[in-house]
Design a protein around this motif. Structure first.
Motif, PDB file in Angstrom:
ATOM      1  N   SER A  88      37.183  29.673  24.457  1.00 15.91           N
ATOM      2  CA  SER A  88      36.733  28.652  23.505  1.00 15.91           C
ATOM      3  C   SER A  88      37.501  27.355  23.701  1.00 15.91           C
ATOM      4  CB  SER A  88      36.913  29.142  22.067  1.00 15.91           C
ATOM      5  OG  SER A  88      36.051  30.214  21.787  1.00 15.91           O
ATOM      6  N   TYR A  89      38.789  27.461  23.934  1.00 16.25           N
ATOM      7  CA  TYR A  89      39.597  26.262  24.161  1.00 16.25           C
ATOM      8  C   TYR A  89      39.156  25.566  25.447  1.00 16.25           C
ATOM      9  CZ  TYR A  89      43.585  23.156  24.579  1.00 16.25           C
ATOM     10  OH  TYR A  89      44.371  22.030  24.692  1.00 16.25           O
ATOM     11  N   ALA A  90      38.907  26.351  26.485  1.00 19.45           N
ATOM     12  CA  ALA A  90      38.432  25.775  27.745  1.00 19.45           C
ATOM     13  C   ALA A  90      37.082  25.097  27.542  1.00 19.45           C
ATOM     14  CB  ALA A  90      38.328  26.856  28.812  1.00 19.45           C
ATOM     15  N   ARG A  91      36.221  25.711  26.764  1.00 14.96           N
ATOM     16  CA  ARG A  91      34.892  25.157  26.494  1.00 14.96           C
ATOM     17  C   ARG A  91      35.007  23.783  25.826  1.00 14.96           C
ATOM     18  NH1 ARG A  91      33.224  29.474  23.793  1.00 14.96           N
ATOM     19  NH2 ARG A  91      32.836  30.523  25.778  1.00 14.96           N
ATOM     20  N   LEU A  92      35.930  23.655  24.887  1.00 16.55           N
ATOM     21  CA  LEU A  92      36.126  22.383  24.192  1.00 16.55           C
ATOM     22  C   LEU A  92      36.650  21.295  25.126  1.00 16.55           C
ATOM     23  CD1 LEU A  92      37.737  23.630  20.851  1.00 16.55           C
ATOM     24  CD2 LEU A  92      35.464  22.628  21.134  1.00 16.55           C
ATOM     25  N   ASN A  93      37.351  21.700  26.172  1.00 20.56           N
ATOM     26  CA  ASN A  93      37.994  20.732  27.060  1.00 20.56           C
ATOM     27  C   ASN A  93      37.253  20.516  28.381  1.00 20.56           C
ATOM     28  OD1 ASN A  93      40.831  19.767  25.990  1.00 20.56           O
ATOM     29  ND2 ASN A  93      40.558  21.884  25.334  1.00 20.56           N
ATOM     30  N   ALA A  94      36.138  21.201  28.561  1.00 16.96           N
ATOM     31  CA  ALA A  94      35.398  21.085  29.824  1.00 16.96           C
ATOM     32  C   ALA A  94      34.811  19.696  30.024  1.00 16.96           C
ATOM     33  CB  ALA A  94      34.291  22.130  29.882  1.00 16.96           C
ATOM     34  N   THR A  95      34.662  18.945  28.953  1.00 23.11           N
ATOM     35  CA  THR A  95      34.146  17.575  29.047  1.00 23.11           C
ATOM     36  C   THR A  95      35.217  16.561  28.649  1.00 23.11           C
ATOM     37  OG1 THR A  95      33.214  17.803  26.819  1.00 23.11           O
ATOM     38  CG2 THR A  95      31.745  18.242  28.681  1.00 23.11           C
ATOM     39  N   SER A  96      36.468  16.958  28.766  1.00 26.29           N
ATOM     40  CA  SER A  96      37.575  16.056  28.427  1.00 26.29           C
ATOM     41  C   SER A  96      37.519  14.788  29.271  1.00 26.29           C
ATOM     42  CB  SER A  96      38.913  16.778  28.664  1.00 26.29           C
ATOM     43  OG  SER A  96      39.995  15.867  28.562  1.00 26.29           O
ATOM     44  N   THR A  97      37.967  13.684  28.680  1.00 26.32           N
ATOM     45  CA  THR A  97      38.061  12.441  29.446  1.00 26.32           C
ATOM     46  C   THR A  97      39.240  12.456  30.401  1.00 26.32           C
ATOM     47  OG1 THR A  97      39.319  11.449  27.629  1.00 26.32           O
ATOM     48  CG2 THR A  97      36.935  11.067  27.657  1.00 26.32           C
ATOM     49  N   ASP A  98      40.134  13.414  30.218  1.00 28.72           N
ATOM     50  CA  ASP A  98      41.224  13.629  31.177  1.00 28.72           C
ATOM     51  C   ASP A  98      40.655  14.489  32.302  1.00 28.72           C
ATOM     52  OD1 ASP A  98      43.419  14.762  32.624  1.00 28.72           O
ATOM     53  OD2 ASP A  98      44.740  14.452  30.902  1.00 28.72           O
ATOM     54  N   ARG A  99      40.438  13.885  33.442  1.00 24.60           N
ATOM     55  CA  ARG A  99      39.786  14.567  34.569  1.00 24.60           C
ATOM     56  C   ARG A  99      40.463  15.883  34.913  1.00 24.60           C
ATOM     57  NH1 ARG A  99      41.281  14.855  39.821  1.00 24.60           N
ATOM     58  NH2 ARG A  99      39.650  15.176  41.405  1.00 24.60           N
TER      59      ARG A  99
END
Length: 230
Positions: free
Chosen positions: A135-146
């Motif tokens: 779930s945490y990875a899912r939230l960060n998969a579109t992070s602006t931090d490449r």
């Protein structure tokens, strides 16, 4: 917090996974290599103990911490250190009084911790929270931090959850070259993906290079999927 440049998947071991006995590593150019055997551990991959992990986290040095996390991923036995890493995930720093909560909670470190614990869960460790890590990875998969986004996508590949197919398909459709290869690597590992779905997404991509990469990755996926999709 030390201001260092954290670059994911540029050195040996970063983005590495041991899943069901299969070694998987994403390289700097976004390509993926996998083999049936784990590589021989070099001296730099010496086992990490609790004291070293705590002292490294206390430095608030991204590069050193990520290097240590990669050594942990390469360890054949992680049982002595997993409880401490699980505490770090829960932001329970009782046994790490000199470690700053802000550092452990930073997405670049937290996604590393999620990666270690999810891989351990996939390899048979019990008492962990795999759904929380994915779930945490899912939230960060579109992070602006490449770099966070790339690592989050690699973690979703470890999770291999069909619920992520729409998210991964959208990322592929965006044709963002910064994250496309990591998204492909995750997408082809999801057991709900099939020939028809890959062909449909590939046909809609404007870039011929990206089309070819997706199709080639899918052609090379059966060995990897044989360890994941049982």
């Amino acid at each position: 917090m030390r201001n260092t440049t954290w670059i994911a998947i540029l050195v040996c071991g970063v983005g590495a996974a041991f899943i069901g006995g299969l070694y998987v590593r994403q390289l700097a150019d976004g390509s993926v290599r996998h083999a049936a055997e784990r590589p021989r551990e070099a001296p730099s991959h010496a086992a990490v103990g609790r004291d070293e992990l705590i002292s490294t986290l206390a430095t608030q040095d991204f590069d050193r911490t990520i290097s240590v996390m990669n050594r942990i991923k390469a360890m054949r036995y992680q049982g002595d250190i997993l409880p401490l890493i699980s505490e770090a995930w829960q932001l329970n720093l009782t046994n790490m009084p000199h470690v700053e909560r802000e550092f452990v909670a930073h997405p670049r470190i937290r996604i590393e911790i999620a990666d270690v614990l999810l891989q351990a869960s996939r390899n048979g460790a019990t008492g962990l929270e795999p759904s929380a890590y994915s779930s945490y990875a899912r939230l960060n998969a579109t992070s602006t931090d490449r770099d966070v986004a790339i690592h989050a996508l690699l973690v979703l590949g470890v999770a291999g959850d069909a619920v992520d197919i729409p998210l991964l398909a959208d990322i592929l459709a965006s044709e963002n070259e910064a994250t496309f290869r990591a998204a492909v690597h995750a997408f082809v590992q999801v057991c709900g993906v099939d020939d028809e779905r890959v062909a449909r997404i590939a046909s809609r991509l404007r870039s011929r290079v990206l089309q070819d990469h997706l199709r080639q990755s899918w052609r090379e996926a059966p060995e990897l999927r044989s360890h994941l999709c049982k």
